[in-house]
Design a protein around this motif. Structure first.
Motif, short mmCIF file in Angstrom:
data_model
loop_
_atom_site.label_atom_id
_atom_site.label_comp_id
_atom_site.label_asym_id
_atom_site.label_seq_id
_atom_site.Cartn_x
_atom_site.Cartn_y
_atom_site.Cartn_z
N ILE A 194 40.53 22.65 52.60
CA ILE A 194 39.48 23.67 52.69
C ILE A 194 40.05 24.97 53.26
N LEU A 195 40.97 24.89 54.20
CA LEU A 195 41.56 26.09 54.79
C LEU A 195 42.48 26.80 53.80
N ILE A 196 43.11 26.06 52.92
CA ILE A 196 43.99 26.69 51.93
C ILE A 196 43.21 27.68 51.07
N PHE A 197 41.97 27.34 50.70
CA PHE A 197 41.20 28.18 49.78
C PHE A 197 41.03 29.62 50.27
N PRO A 198 40.49 29.89 51.47
CA PRO A 198 40.35 31.30 51.89
C PRO A 198 41.69 31.98 52.11
N LEU A 199 42.68 31.24 52.62
CA LEU A 199 44.00 31.85 52.78
C LEU A 199 44.57 32.28 51.43
N TYR A 200 44.38 31.45 50.43
CA TYR A 200 44.88 31.76 49.09
C TYR A 200 44.23 33.04 48.55
N GLN A 201 42.93 33.17 48.76
CA GLN A 201 42.21 34.34 48.25
C GLN A 201 42.74 35.63 48.87
N VAL A 202 42.93 35.61 50.17
CA VAL A 202 43.42 36.81 50.87
C VAL A 202 44.86 37.11 50.48
N LEU A 203 45.68 36.07 50.45
CA LEU A 203 47.09 36.28 50.13
C LEU A 203 47.29 36.72 48.68
N LEU A 204 46.46 36.22 47.77
CA LEU A 204 46.61 36.59 46.36
C LEU A 204 46.43 38.09 46.18
N VAL A 205 45.40 38.63 46.78
CA VAL A 205 45.17 40.08 46.65
C VAL A 205 46.24 40.85 47.42
N SER A 206 46.66 40.35 48.57
CA SER A 206 47.69 41.03 49.36
C SER A 206 49.03 41.07 48.63
N PHE A 207 49.47 39.92 48.14
CA PHE A 207 50.73 39.89 47.40
C PHE A 207 50.61 40.65 46.09
N GLY A 208 49.44 40.62 45.49
CA GLY A 208 49.22 41.41 44.28
C GLY A 208 49.38 42.89 44.55
N PHE A 209 48.87 43.33 45.69
CA PHE A 209 49.02 44.74 46.08
C PHE A 209 50.49 45.08 46.30
N LEU A 210 51.19 44.20 47.03
CA LEU A 210 52.60 44.46 47.31
C LEU A 210 53.46 44.46 46.05
N SER A 211 53.04 43.72 45.03
CA SER A 211 53.81 43.66 43.79
C SER A 211 53.45 44.80 42.83
N GLY A 212 52.43 45.59 43.18
CA GLY A 212 52.02 46.68 42.31
C GLY A 212 51.04 46.24 41.23
N GLN A 213 50.49 45.04 41.37
CA GLN A 213 49.57 44.50 40.37
C GLN A 213 48.18 44.29 40.97
N PHE A 214 47.78 45.16 41.89
CA PHE A 214 46.50 44.99 42.58
C PHE A 214 45.33 44.94 41.61
N LYS A 215 45.32 45.81 40.63
CA LYS A 215 44.20 45.88 39.69
C LYS A 215 43.99 44.53 38.99
N PHE A 216 45.08 43.93 38.52
CA PHE A 216 44.98 42.63 37.85
C PHE A 216 44.47 41.57 38.81
N PHE A 217 45.04 41.49 40.00
CA PHE A 217 44.66 40.42 40.93
C PHE A 217 43.27 40.62 41.50
N TRP A 218 42.82 41.84 41.65
CA TRP A 218 41.45 42.08 42.10
C TRP A 218 40.47 41.62 41.02
N TRP A 219 40.80 41.93 39.75
CA TRP A 219 39.98 41.46 38.64
C TRP A 219 39.98 39.93 38.59
N PHE A 220 41.14 39.31 38.76
CA PHE A 220 41.28 37.86 38.71
C PHE A 220 40.50 37.21 39.86
N GLU A 221 40.58 37.81 41.03
CA GLU A 221 39.88 37.30 42.21
C GLU A 221 38.37 37.31 42.00
N LYS A 222 37.85 38.42 41.51
CA LYS A 222 36.41 38.51 41.25
C LYS A 222 35.98 37.50 40.20
#
Length: 106
Positions: free
Chosen positions: A59-87
């Motif tokens: 259960i704890l992995i789920f919220p950590l994954y959500q936050v890290l996915l957008v964070s790493f997406g931002f750092l990789s320059g793919q924020f737009k894609f990962f924000w869309w994927f997250e939503k």
């Protein structure tokens, strides 16, 4: 691979590789960080039954994954894609109320 590129709106193979690397790093990191977070909260294998510890771990992995996915997406320059994927992912889980409805494009 072409079908996935088209569905996700990926323009080139470089972007495709970066996105898969971000998914891999995010999954590994969220699983790795969950154990120390549980220990910080006082939840360890020694103090709780495996029937309680492992569900809490998952259960704890789920919220950590959500936050890290957008964070790493931002750092990789793919924020737009990962924000869309997250939503999209949160809407499919019934958590779409967290986002404003998107306006239809003209």
């Amino acid at each position: 691979m072409g079908n996935l590129r088209q569905r996700w709106g990926i323009k080139n193979n470089y972007q495709f590789v970066i996105i898969f690397i971000v998914f891999a790093i995010t999954g590994s990191t969220s699983a790795y960080l969950s154990k120390p977070v549980l220990a910080w909260m006082g939840v360890t294998k020694d103090t709780f039954s495996p029937w309680i510890y492992y569900p809490l771990y998952i259960i704890l992995i789920f919220p950590l994954y959500q936050v890290l996915l957008v964070s790493f997406g931002f750092l990789s320059g793919q924020f737009k894609f990962f924000w869309w994927f997250e939503k999209k992912m949160l809407r499919s889980l019934g958590l779409g109320f967290l986002f404003k409805p998107e306006k239809p494009s003209k």
